[in-house]
Write a protein that holds these residues in place. Sequence first.
Motif, PDB file in Angstrom:
ATOM      1  N   THR A 181       2.910   7.130  -4.489  1.00 49.89           N
ATOM      2  CA  THR A 181       2.628   6.565  -3.186  1.00 49.89           C
ATOM      3  C   THR A 181       3.480   5.212  -2.915  1.00 49.89           C
ATOM      4  OG1 THR A 181       0.212   7.337  -3.838  1.00 49.89           O
ATOM      5  CG2 THR A 181       0.583   5.640  -1.938  1.00 49.89           C
ATOM      6  N   GLY A 182       3.490   4.540  -4.274  1.00 51.75           N
ATOM      7  CA  GLY A 182       4.442   3.085  -3.989  1.00 51.75           C
ATOM      8  C   GLY A 182       5.910   3.712  -3.427  1.00 51.75           C
ATOM      9  N   GLN A 183       6.348   4.682  -4.104  1.00 49.27           N
ATOM     10  CA  GLN A 183       7.580   5.059  -3.760  1.00 49.27           C
ATOM     11  C   GLN A 183       7.827   5.390  -2.234  1.00 49.27           C
ATOM     12  OE1 GLN A 183      10.579   5.306  -5.798  1.00 49.27           O
ATOM     13  NE2 GLN A 183      11.564   5.220  -3.619  1.00 49.27           N
ATOM     14  N   MET A 184       6.674   6.179  -1.735  1.00 48.71           N
ATOM     15  CA  MET A 184       6.545   6.488  -0.171  1.00 48.71           C
ATOM     16  C   MET A 184       6.875   5.189   0.589  1.00 48.71           C
ATOM     17  SD  MET A 184       3.525   8.015   1.664  1.00 48.71           S
ATOM     18  CE  MET A 184       2.485   6.687   1.646  1.00 48.71           C
ATOM     19  N   ILE A 185       5.779   4.084   0.248  1.00 46.82           N
ATOM     20  CA  ILE A 185       5.816   2.753   0.946  1.00 46.82           C
ATOM     21  C   ILE A 185       7.144   2.052   0.752  1.00 46.82           C
ATOM     22  CG2 ILE A 185       4.919   0.240   0.774  1.00 46.82           C
ATOM     23  CD1 ILE A 185       2.245   1.845  -0.185  1.00 46.82           C
ATOM     24  N   LEU A 186       7.802   2.325  -0.402  1.00 47.00           N
ATOM     25  CA  LEU A 186       9.254   1.466  -0.467  1.00 47.00           C
ATOM     26  C   LEU A 186      10.288   2.279   0.233  1.00 47.00           C
ATOM     27  CD1 LEU A 186      10.541  -0.723  -2.252  1.00 47.00           C
ATOM     28  CD2 LEU A 186      11.096   1.093  -3.900  1.00 47.00           C
ATOM     29  N   ASP A 187      10.095   3.568   0.260  1.00 46.42           N
ATOM     30  CA  ASP A 187      10.802   4.367   1.372  1.00 46.42           C
ATOM     31  C   ASP A 187      10.848   4.048   2.622  1.00 46.42           C
ATOM     32  OD1 ASP A 187      12.210   5.594  -0.806  1.00 46.42           O
ATOM     33  OD2 ASP A 187      11.259   7.659  -0.864  1.00 46.42           O
ATOM     34  N   PHE A 188       9.655   3.864   3.006  1.00 46.99           N
ATOM     35  CA  PHE A 188       9.397   3.405   4.434  1.00 46.99           C
ATOM     36  C   PHE A 188       9.983   1.929   4.670  1.00 46.99           C
ATOM     37  CE2 PHE A 188       6.828   1.287   7.696  1.00 46.99           C
ATOM     38  CZ  PHE A 188       6.646   1.916   8.729  1.00 46.99           C
ATOM     39  N   LEU A 189       9.928   1.106   3.892  1.00 48.76           N
ATOM     40  CA  LEU A 189      10.643  -0.257   4.130  1.00 48.76           C
ATOM     41  C   LEU A 189      11.847  -0.034   3.969  1.00 48.76           C
ATOM     42  CD1 LEU A 189       7.987  -2.222   1.828  1.00 48.76           C
ATOM     43  CD2 LEU A 189       8.007  -2.080   4.231  1.00 48.76           C
ATOM     44  N   ILE A 311      -8.471  -1.344   3.852  1.00 44.06           N
ATOM     45  CA  ILE A 311      -7.265  -0.872   3.543  1.00 44.06           C
ATOM     46  C   ILE A 311      -5.848  -1.770   4.081  1.00 44.06           C
ATOM     47  CG2 ILE A 311      -5.724   1.263   3.674  1.00 44.06           C
ATOM     48  CD1 ILE A 311      -7.941   1.308   1.571  1.00 44.06           C
ATOM     49  N   GLU A 312      -6.284  -2.196   5.099  1.00 45.52           N
ATOM     50  CA  GLU A 312      -5.183  -2.872   5.849  1.00 45.52           C
ATOM     51  C   GLU A 312      -4.567  -4.051   4.974  1.00 45.52           C
ATOM     52  OE1 GLU A 312      -7.288  -0.993   9.043  1.00 45.52           O
ATOM     53  OE2 GLU A 312      -7.851  -2.294   7.452  1.00 45.52           O
ATOM     54  N   GLY A 313      -5.654  -4.788   4.318  1.00 43.10           N
ATOM     55  CA  GLY A 313      -5.213  -5.922   3.192  1.00 43.10           C
ATOM     56  C   GLY A 313      -4.399  -5.325   2.111  1.00 43.10           C
ATOM     57  N   ALA A 314      -4.806  -4.176   1.734  1.00 40.55           N
ATOM     58  CA  ALA A 314      -4.308  -3.482   0.429  1.00 40.55           C
ATOM     59  C   ALA A 314      -2.827  -3.140   0.863  1.00 40.55           C
ATOM     60  CB  ALA A 314      -4.841  -2.405   0.071  1.00 40.55           C
ATOM     61  N   LEU A 315      -2.549  -2.662   2.139  1.00 41.75           N
ATOM     62  CA  LEU A 315      -1.055  -2.220   2.385  1.00 41.75           C
ATOM     63  C   LEU A 315      -0.423  -3.407   2.576  1.00 41.75           C
ATOM     64  CD1 LEU A 315      -2.032   0.646   4.793  1.00 41.75           C
ATOM     65  CD2 LEU A 315      -0.924   0.729   2.658  1.00 41.75           C
ATOM     66  N   GLU A 316      -0.754  -4.459   3.130  1.00 40.37           N
ATOM     67  CA  GLU A 316      -0.144  -5.695   3.236  1.00 40.37           C
ATOM     68  C   GLU A 316       0.028  -6.376   1.922  1.00 40.37           C
ATOM     69  OE1 GLU A 316      -2.811  -8.600   5.393  1.00 40.37           O
ATOM     70  OE2 GLU A 316      -2.522  -7.344   7.341  1.00 40.37           O
ATOM     71  N   LYS A 317      -0.857  -6.266   0.938  1.00 39.44           N
ATOM     72  CA  LYS A 317      -0.414  -6.813  -0.289  1.00 39.44           C
ATOM     73  C   LYS A 317       0.754  -6.013  -1.060  1.00 39.44           C
ATOM     74  CE  LYS A 317      -4.652  -6.786  -1.736  1.00 39.44           C
ATOM     75  NZ  LYS A 317      -6.043  -7.005  -2.524  1.00 39.44           N
ATOM     76  N   ALA A 318       0.837  -4.807  -0.687  1.00 42.30           N
ATOM     77  CA  ALA A 318       1.852  -3.701  -1.378  1.00 42.30           C
ATOM     78  C   ALA A 318       3.091  -4.048  -0.479  1.00 42.30           C
ATOM     79  CB  ALA A 318       1.409  -2.254  -1.095  1.00 42.30           C
ATOM     80  N   VAL A 319       3.339  -4.284   0.613  1.00 38.48           N
ATOM     81  CA  VAL A 319       4.614  -4.626   1.491  1.00 38.48           C
ATOM     82  C   VAL A 319       4.923  -5.709   0.918  1.00 38.48           C
ATOM     83  CG1 VAL A 319       5.383  -5.082   3.464  1.00 38.48           C
ATOM     84  CG2 VAL A 319       3.829  -3.150   3.355  1.00 38.48           C
ATOM     85  N   ARG A 320       4.121  -6.846   0.813  1.00 39.53           N
ATOM     86  CA  ARG A 320       4.607  -8.141   0.593  1.00 39.53           C
ATOM     87  C   ARG A 320       5.214  -8.294  -0.994  1.00 39.53           C
ATOM     88  NH1 ARG A 320      -0.061 -10.960  -0.027  1.00 39.53           N
ATOM     89  NH2 ARG A 320      -0.191 -10.784   2.136  1.00 39.53           N
ATOM     90  N   TRP A 321       4.437  -7.362  -1.720  1.00 39.86           N
ATOM     91  CA  TRP A 321       4.970  -7.333  -3.359  1.00 39.86           C
ATOM     92  C   TRP A 321       6.280  -6.582  -3.356  1.00 39.86           C
ATOM     93  CZ3 TRP A 321       5.936  -3.851  -7.060  1.00 39.86           C
ATOM     94  CH2 TRP A 321       5.966  -4.333  -8.449  1.00 39.86           C
ATOM     95  N   PHE A 322       6.419  -5.493  -2.716  1.00 40.72           N
ATOM     96  CA  PHE A 322       7.771  -4.750  -2.801  1.00 40.72           C
ATOM     97  C   PHE A 322       8.752  -5.547  -2.110  1.00 40.72           C
ATOM     98  CE2 PHE A 322       5.051  -0.731  -3.371  1.00 40.72           C
ATOM     99  CZ  PHE A 322       5.846  -0.182  -4.483  1.00 40.72           C
ATOM    100  N   ARG A 323       8.414  -6.313  -1.068  1.00 38.25           N
ATOM    101  CA  ARG A 323       9.725  -7.034  -0.607  1.00 38.25           C
ATOM    102  C   ARG A 323       9.953  -8.414  -1.361  1.00 38.25           C
ATOM    103  NH1 ARG A 323       7.947  -7.066   6.004  1.00 38.25           N
ATOM    104  NH2 ARG A 323       9.526  -5.608   6.794  1.00 38.25           N
ATOM    105  N   ASN A 324       8.937  -8.822  -1.970  1.00 41.16           N
ATOM    106  CA  ASN A 324       9.324  -9.904  -3.062  1.00 41.16           C
ATOM    107  C   ASN A 324      10.125  -9.496  -4.295  1.00 41.16           C
ATOM    108  OD1 ASN A 324       8.175 -11.835  -1.498  1.00 41.16           O
ATOM    109  ND2 ASN A 324       6.204 -11.804  -2.648  1.00 41.16           N
TER     110      ASN A 324
END
Length: 324
Positions: A181-189, A311-324
């Motif tokens: 799932t994290g890879q999916m978010i990373l691929d999206f970014l 869930i919006e908050g969880a996705l925001e934290k994931a996006v922020r963490w991957f970008r950092n």
Amino acid sequence: MMTLVTGATGFIGAALVRQLINQGDSVRVISRPHSDQRNLEGLRIEVAYGDLQDMASLQEALIGCRRLYHVAAHYSLWAPDPGLFYRVNVNGTKNLMQAAWKAGVERIVYTSTVGALGIPPDGQPGNEETPVSLSDMVGDYKQSKYLAEQVVIDLARQGLPVVIVNPSTPVGPWDIKPTPTGQMILDFLKGRMWAYLDTGMNLIDVEDVARGHILAMEKGKTGQKYILGHRNMTLREIFEKLGEISGIKPPTIKAPYPLVLSLAHLSQWVSDWITKRPPRIPLTGVKMARKYMYFTSSKAVRDLGLPQSPIEGALEKAVRWFRN
């Protein structure tokens, strides 16, 4: 009171260890010597080096521990050696449970997955009692986790003081590997998502999953299963939320399933016979996507007090963490 956590270098385990430390617990983790330990940096913990396939190392790590969280698993949609799933997830779990029983551990929480549970054919969300069998399991990961859960259930019937939790799809920070799932978010970014499949899954904040483990330790009934999940969302809805958070345009094309399945077969063949690296399009993941992986966590909310953070908050934290 010493608590042992396996899988602490991973996604859920790292979140769990942080919460245990924050509430004042003494924590020991068991880790393989060459594991990526960045998720443990700066944490006030003891580290015992060992392996789920090495009984002696498990017995040593359990000395003085009254509680055990078994979070570790080989979580992937592909492996060059499929037997690894069964050696780690099934045999490793059996080894650890037997070692804990022999060591007199008073309370155990075992981390399973909703992937080991049934999905109703009528499209309703699955629950802890939805009928399921090994033949329903798609891929070696799900099959191994189903078999491991059966091992734990059998030991619970014999008197092992263990509670089972079945996380759905956690999202948030510290997904260092990353998970599928994290890879999916990373691929999206990274702009790699050109289309979406007509499928869906249940999402939950990884910090709520960690809290659910602690609540299961405190309130769960021996031998019982508790789904740690929150919100059922289609894949398109997930991409739209990620688009709102990241400013990246989400895909609007619905990919035909037969086309994606054909590409996944090709990707799997390349991985198996040429690259020996994870496939770009995991065949197991595409096969799993044929069904909506929707579940209800009402039992855990009612009996444990499982939190349901947005869930919006969880996705925001994931996006922020991957970008950092």
